[in-house]
Write an enzyme that holds these catalytic residues in place. Structure first.
Site, PDB file in Angstrom:
ATOM      1  N   ARG A  52       0.847  -1.184   0.000  1.00  0.00           N
ATOM      2  CA  ARG A  52       0.000   0.000   0.000  1.00  0.00           C
ATOM      3  C   ARG A  52       0.887   1.239   0.000  1.00  0.00           C
ATOM      4  NH1 ARG A  52      -2.924   3.452   3.690  1.00  0.00           N
ATOM      5  NH2 ARG A  52      -5.060   3.826   2.948  1.00  0.00           N
ATOM      6  N   SER A 106     -12.532  -3.895   0.512  1.00  0.00           N
ATOM      7  CA  SER A 106     -12.744  -3.388   1.872  1.00  0.00           C
ATOM      8  C   SER A 106     -14.232  -3.248   2.134  1.00  0.00           C
ATOM      9  CB  SER A 106     -12.082  -2.018   2.046  1.00  0.00           C
ATOM     10  OG  SER A 106     -10.687  -2.109   1.932  1.00  0.00           O
ATOM     11  N   LYS A 140      -6.775   5.124   8.389  1.00  0.00           N
ATOM     12  CA  LYS A 140      -8.011   5.568   7.756  1.00  0.00           C
ATOM     13  C   LYS A 140      -8.553   6.773   8.522  1.00  0.00           C
ATOM     14  CE  LYS A 140      -8.570   2.276   4.610  1.00  0.00           C
ATOM     15  NZ  LYS A 140      -8.728   2.537   3.159  1.00  0.00           N
TER      16      LYS A 140
END
Length: 347
Positions: A180, A249, A278
């Protein structure tokens, strides 16, 4: 005496459990693989255990009074693949042998020693059998079998020694690594993705790329992980082909249902806790974990602020797989943390 009777009941239950688990594995080796050597090894182990299942142990059985017969877990009613059936029963037999080894010390030192040796034999057989099982499949099926068996998942974040941290986590047993990266240029992303893919395959792990289907394709990753605002799954599959893994997700039951409808190979479930990964995303908590345990029919990984110290309540809510970011990327010893996560998710 009550203690003696309880001991014999424990031995009886775990002798049954070990024999049943071995028979399930033996049947596949006999009829699925047509492998005489594996079948003979498993039959020998099963018959050795049967010799310890004596009449005095059997006589202590009290099925109507056994509280465990009424207990179940949603994961016990679902098997995602043939590989999952084999892995579950290998683990089940190993656990039973460990129980027999410990309680056997109170009943027969010879029995305890025999069960210890059989457990070690089964560890070796586990590696050989599952390795051969995966090798025999085409690459797409092999990926899906490996996904079904995976319990631990690392999502990377930028750190100075990214490759070193990833390799340390892989040495600790991490089964999937997701690369990521939100800010690097595409040349750097591709190069890093190729390096992580090489490490993952060196250690027998799956490699997934976050968001970027093009980078996943160019780096020959095992698949891609999509957020709610990323490409539709059908578009990702058109680019990657049918033999790659596509995950999604999810943060609530509605998103979980959409992932089911679009045929996600796996989903993320969370965030369980609020996390800086997040920002602004409220925690879904363990209530959503319980919902996923009851409704998800594909492999699913809990994620969001989880680590080796706070994982217990989430596992108790029904989780069997975990994805982590900071718990490994910021760890002083990623290998040790990875081992702890592996141990907890295999219990």
């Amino acid at each position: 005496m009550p203690e003696t009777n309880a001991l014999l009941r424990i031995l009886d239950a775990n002798l049954d459990r070990a024999r049943e688990g071995l028979r399930i594995i033996e049947e596949w080796c006999r009829f699925g693989l047509n492998d005489e050597d594996y079948t003979a090894q498993l039959k020998h182990l099963r018959q050795t255990i049967a010799r310890w299942h004596t009449p005095d142990i059997r006589a202590a059985r009290d099925t109507p009074g056994d509280l465990g017969t009424g207990l179940t877990h949603t994961q016990e009613s679902v098997r995602h693949s043939l590989g999952d059936v084999l892995q579950v029963n290998l683990a089940r037999t190993q656990e039973a042998l460990r129980v027999l080894e410990e309680y056997g010390k109170l009943y027969s030192q010879e029995m305890a020693a025999a069960c210890k040796q059989m457990r070690y034999q089964l560890y070796t057989l586990d590696s050989q059998l599952m390795g051969d099982f995966l090798t025999a499949m085409d690459v797409g099926t092999r990926r899906m079998e490996q996904l079904a068996r995976s319990r631990t998942y690392l999502v990377t974040s930028p750190v100075p020694d990214l490759l070193g941290v990833v390799e340390s986590a892989l040495k600790g047993g991490i089964a999937i690594v997701q690369y990521r990266e939100k800010s690097a240029d595409d040349h750097t992303r591709l190069k890093t993705a190729q390096q992580i893919r090489a490490l993952c395959h060196q250690y027998g792990a799956l490699f997934i790329v976050n968001d970027r289907v093009d980078i996943a394709a160019a780096a020959e990753a095992d698949g891609v992980h999509l957020g709610q605002q990323d490409l539709p799954m059908a578009a990702a599959r058109k680019i990657l082909g049918s033999r790659k893994i596509v995950g999604r997700s999810t943060t609530n039951p509605q998103e979980l249902q959409r992932a089911l409808d679009e045929g996600a190979d796996y989903i993320g479930v969370g965030p369980v806790h609020e996390t800086p990964t997040k920002p602004g995303k409220s925690a879904a908590g363990n209530d959503y974990v319980r919902y996923a345990a009851a409704h998800a029919t594909m492999p699913w990984f809990t994620i969001g602020g989880l680590n080796a110290d706070n994982l217990g309540p989430t596992l108790a809510a029904g989780a069997t797989r975990v994805a982590v970011v900071r718990a490994l990327m910021e760890a002083s010893d990623p290998s040790a943390i990875a081992r702890s996560l592996v141990e907890q998710t295999q219990q």
